[in-house]
Write an enzyme that holds these catalytic residues in place. Structure first.
Site, PDB file in Angstrom:
ATOM      1  N   ASP A 711      70.566  70.912  60.022  1.00 26.38           N
ATOM      2  CA  ASP A 711      70.706  70.863  58.656  1.00 26.38           C
ATOM      3  C   ASP A 711      71.600  71.987  58.203  1.00 26.38           C
ATOM      4  O   ASP A 711      71.575  72.995  58.998  1.00 26.38           O
ATOM      5  CB  ASP A 711      69.403  70.760  57.889  1.00 26.38           C
TER       6      ASP A 711
HETATM    7  C1  BGC Z   1      70.583  69.097  52.566  1.00 27.86           C
HETATM    8  C2  BGC Z   1      71.108  67.941  53.375  1.00 27.86           C
HETATM    9  C3  BGC Z   1      72.504  67.786  53.105  1.00 27.86           C
HETATM   10  C4  BGC Z   1      73.169  69.007  53.379  1.00 27.86           C
HETATM   11  C5  BGC Z   1      74.751  68.920  53.066  1.00 27.86           C
HETATM   12  C6  BGC Z   1      71.342  70.342  52.813  1.00 27.86           C
HETATM   13  O1  BGC Z   1      71.153  71.236  51.829  1.00 27.86           O
HETATM   14  O2  BGC Z   1      69.206  69.261  53.181  1.00 27.86           O
HETATM   15  O3  BGC Z   1      70.394  66.989  53.091  1.00 27.86           O
HETATM   16  O4  BGC Z   1      72.971  66.742  53.992  1.00 27.86           O
HETATM   17  O5  BGC Z   1      72.457  70.078  52.523  1.00 27.86           O
HETATM   18  O6  BGC Z   1      75.108  68.631  51.681  1.00 27.86           O
END
Ligand code: BGC
Length: 923
Positions: A711
């Site tokens: 992530d």
């Molecule tokens: C989130 C993800 C997301 C990523 C990109 C993160 O803060 O937890 O689910 O895909 O950001 O936006």
């Protein structure tokens, strides 16, 4: 409508209509007759919530609708126009509060208009029924709270409910909420006698208002079902004791999540059971039977005939639950093992439904060796009984077939993985004298040394056998293998390949969340394209740059119990991805609803892993059918937003496998190509660097061949030892076979601007080249399947800077050959206040880089701009580096023989510039 796909509209509408769950409908209050007069209370009747916030919501939709728009569409005008006008006027002075624009600042609820008794009374004199709208949002980085305005009603909302119920005989409640909220008030005093109907319509994107109107007016019939149990009190949920802790979230309830707990131990705590949902029409279910279709595979077919015997068209969902013997491992009294939905049946129409159940998929995982089969999926001896019906509570036993196992069987032998590292209690079910009894037991501890396991399973290096340069097109066209291609990559190139860049990288469609693959000029020169990733669960999310199709939130999609429909919705999303040159969708989010207050529940589907898995599989297949890819996330056990970057989820291996990993496993089995790990730790190990998770379970056990990414800005810890967190331990990520770190800054992968420990670990032997190659093979395997391969690779061209005037200033001499580097120490004064002069001796293409440091905090956005001869050459963009110097590529420049002036302007908090480097590349 230029950008969003028009063909998505009817599908989004259908999903929105099928998502609504009718919780109550006394006196046939719904649907509203065309001559009935109604009055709508609550600002949410106007300010409809289309989705939650954060990356799982907020898609830049081209239009939105509220229920009044829907009424207009259907030509219904019998609502109290004065009430509407008063709300509209009030909203002008009390606009929708979006927060201060910062991440997670939008409040969970909106201020409600204070009602005057006279106003409500007057409206009641003119109308037959009142509708009360309650709305809530939720989102990333912030859990909901058991407080007014979040899980509970605010004071003003309570006053509204009381006043409307006092004045109207018949009241209908509409819940436009992302998560489930407290509903006890429906049964309280005045409300109890007047609230006839409750429609939980969730948050259903641009078509939400239209679909809601269609349902209220009986143009469509609700056929959605609860994907979670609604209990009377938040404290009734078995996870409530532990949810929300800043440090450790103990999954003490173990596999007894949601209805698995309530139906086994606490039926009386349930207000609305899992799977519940009424219809306007009635169905007669007959010929219900269960048939064994294969003894060897333990496959069963449950079938039933469904006839619409009511007065409206409607669709019926047959839900099948398994009652497995409680045995020595202890199992819940019900587990959803299949479901099927009819098409829209007209009055008098009937349809035969069939549900195929592979019992092996519902084996229990014996993590403690209680059946003498440690680390194995087992079906214990005893009776396996199916129940079928409208919801988990009312499902009836199918009498005609009980499957009896005379001996316990091992369905699959695994290896212990991700077990607990410290003693923890967990709930255990015992079956005594015909009743389930709750007890506690110690969850088993890890017995395997990760260090030894990793050492034993280290891969072999792929050796380069020829000096011929292999391009990725050679692999695509069958002239070379992925392994041969990867063997040709240098260790430096391999290290760059595991770094994703973002957000909004200029290497792909604007507004993206990241790119990976071709993140440096030399990787691009080998034919690796920059793969474009964007969020996510609510439709293609390209920030505010493009309009995109917004779809209902995850929970709403699952509430349709209609994977086929959701597949169709996602086929359109996939087409939109292809149109917008997006290869990977960062979604669906498939974490389990473990507690009603998790801020991201709305993005996810259910408290049940099987329902979650079925919807996920439909999405994965839909995207794949159009050549693009779903990135299923967040693996795993991410059940709260509070302290999401640091919290440790303490979960038994059994619960991980049966509940929290199940949907991931189902999706992998059906062809998922990409996974995102979560932010949290599981049993002390960050999932971004968890060997057992990403290698042992996903790859060895499930045979996952795709790519795994972290992530965004994830933390990691030591892959062998766990321990303290780090942002730069990419060695642990690679060793665990999590393939790509998301994200380093734009244009920072090639220079290792983040300062990760890959190169250093290769040098000191803590990481092998073979492990980097293993990740590279996973990455390249995915890249080869994506539309990015068909796009032209645009290696950034060198900017041609004309020479400047000869000035009366001291100039450094730039005289290097191709591959050589010129380096000059700098400090702020000589490049910000004054300037730096270079005298180029030979025309060529030079990569201009700087060494930079910043003392700002780690996620601060620090920005300066470099000018060459007064022309803006590029941005110098970093996060806080804690004072450490990192190198950034700024621009590739064509410099002619002559004089150049380099100057920097600080835009946002100050960067300390340390050195300037020019490398002659000449391509
Ligand atoms: C989130 C993800 C997301 C990523 C990109 C993160 O803060 O937890 O689910 O895909 O950001 O936006």
């Amino acid at each position: 409508m230029k950008e969003a796909l028009k063909k998505a509209i009817p599908l989004v509408f259908q999903a929105a209509a099928e998502a609504a769950v009718l919780l109550k409908n006394d006196n046939n209050a719904l649907p509203i007759g065309k001559d009935e007069k109604i009055a709508l209370f609550g600002r949410i009747s106007i300010n409809y919530y289309r989705s939650g916030t954060g990356s799982g919501g907020n898609v830049n939709a081209e239009y939105e609708t509220n229920v009044y728009d829907g009424f207009k569409k259907y030509g219904y005008e019998n609502y109290d126009k004065e009430v509407k006008a008063v709300y509209e006027e009030w909203i002008k002075t009390h606009p929708f509060n979006k927060g201060n624009g910062e991440w997670a600042s939008e409040p969970w609820h909106q201020e409600e208009m204070k009602l005057e008794e006279e106003f409500v009374k007057k409206s009641a004199e003119a109308s037959d029924k009142a509708l009360i709208f309650i709305g809530r949002t939720a989102g990333e980085d912030k859990d909901n709270l058991d407080e007014p305005g979040s899980y509970r009603l605010t004071y003003d909302e309570k006053v509204m409910v009381d006043m409307v119920c006092r004045n109207f005989e018949h009241v209908i409640v509409v819940l436009n909420t992302s998560n489930i909220i407290d509903l006890k008030w429906i049964n309280e005093a005045i409300a109890h006698n007047h609230i006839d109907a409750v429609l939980y319509c969730s948050q259903c994107a641009s078509e939400g208002g239209n679909a809601l109107a269609a349902l209220l007016l009986g143009k469509n019939t609700p056929s959605g079902h609860l994907t979670d149990t609604i209990a009377y009190n938040i404290s009734d949920y078995p996870s409530d004791n532990n949810h929300g802790d800043y440090i450790a979230n103990k999954f003490e309830e173990d596999i007894f999540v949601g209805y698995r707990y309530f139906e086994t131990f606490a039926k009386d705590k349930v207000m609305y059971p899992f799977g519940y949902g009424l219809s306007y029409t009635q169905f007669e279910v007959s010929e219900l039977s269960a048939l064994k279709i294969s003894e060897k595979e333990r496959c069963f077919k449950v079938s039933a005939n469904v006839k619409n015997v009511g007065n409206y068209s409607g669709a019926y969902v047959l839900q099948v639950y398994l009652n497995a013997p409680c045995g020595v491992v202890g199992r819940p009294s019900r587990e959803l093992c299949g479901f099927a939905k009819t098409k829209e049946l007209k009055k008098g129409d009937e349809e035969k439904l069939e549900v195929i159940i592979d019992l092996n998929k519902f084996a229990a995982y014996d993590d403690a060796g209680k059946t003498d089969n440690k680390s194995a999926y087992v079906l214990e001896k005893g009776n396996y009984v199916f129940f079928a019906g409208d919801d988990v509570r009312s499902a009836k036993k199918i009498e005609n077939d009980i499957y009896v196992l005379s001996d316990t069987v091992v369905v699959k032998q695994c290896e212990e993985a991700m077990a607990l590292e410290e003693h923890e209690n967990r709930i255990k079910a015992n079956y005594e004298n015909g009743e389930y009894v709750l007890s506690y037991e110690d969850a088993p501890l890890r017995t395997v040394s990760l260090k030894e396991r990793i050492a034993r399973e280290l891969p072999e290096e792929i050796v380069k056998v020829s000096d011929k340069v292999i391009k990725l097109s050679d692999v695509k066209e069958g002239r070379a293998s992925v392994e041969e291609f990867v063997a040709g990559l240098t260790t430096k190139q391999l290290a760059v390949l595991v770094r994703g860049e973002g957000m909004s990288s200029s290497k792909a469609t604007q507004g993206n969340a990241s790119v990976f693959g071709g993140v440096s000029d030399d990787l691009m020169a080998l034919g690796i394209p920059a793969v474009c990733c964007c969020d996510g669960p609510n439709g293609v999310n390209l920030a505010k740059i493009y309009y995109c199709t917004q779809i209902p939130v995850g929970t709403a999609l699952a509430a349709t119990f209609n994977p086929e429909l959701i597949g169709k919705v996602y086929e359109v999303i996939a087409e939109e991805m292809v149109m917008k040159h997006v290869d990977c969708l960062l979604g669906p989010g498939i974490n389990i609803h473990r507690h009603p207050l998790c801020g991201r529940n709305f993005e996810y589907y259910s408290e049940d892993p099987y329902l979650t898995g079925k919807i996920t599989v439909a999405i994965v297949k839909a995207l794949k059918s159009k050549g693009v890819c779903a990135v299923i996330k967040h693996m795993c056990a991410n059940s709260q937003e509070r302290a999401r970057h640091t919290e440790n989820s303490i979960v038994s291996e059994r619960a991980l496998r049966e509940i929290y990993l199940k949907a991931f496993e189902m999706a992998v089995e059906e062809g998922a190509d990409a996974i995102m790990t979560s932010y949290n730790k599981v049993n002390g190990h960050y999932t971004s660097s968890s060997y057992d998770l990403t290698t042992k379970i996903a790859r060895h056990e499930w045979n996952f061949k795709g790519m795994i990414m972290t992530d965004w800005w994830s933390r990691l810890n030591d892959v062998e030892e766990g321990g303290t967190m780090s942002f730069i331990d990419l060695r642990s990520m690679v060793r665990s076979q999590n393939d790509v770190y998301m994200i380093v800054n734009n244009n920072a992968a090639a220079t290792n601007a983040k300062g990760d420990n890959l190169e250093e670990s290769l040098e000191n032997g803590k990481l092998t080249k073979a492990e980097l190659q293993r990740c590279a093979v996973n990455i390249i395997n995915l890249v080869l399947k994506l539309p990015a391969m068909e796009r032209e690779i645009k290696i950034p061209k060198a900017v041609d800077f004309a020479t400047g005037q000869v000035l009366d200033a001291e100039a450094s001499i730039l005289d290097v050959r191709v591959g050589e580097t010129f380096e000059k120490e700098i400090n702020d004064e000589n490049i910000v206040e004054k300037a730096l002069y270079l005298e180029v001796k030979e025309e060529g293409i030079y990569q201009i880089s700087v060494g930079a440091a910043s003392y700002c905090w780690e996620l601060a956005q620090v920005l300066s701009t470099l000018f060459v001869n007064g022309e803006r050459a590029g941005d110098i963009q970093v996060n806080g580096t804690n004072g450490k110097t990192i190198e950034l590529n700024i621009v590739k420049a064509k410099l002619h023989k002559g004089l150049y002036e380099l100057k920097v302007e600080h835009v946002r908090p100050k960067i300390d510039l340390k050195y300037l480097r020019l490398t002659r590349v000449d391509f």
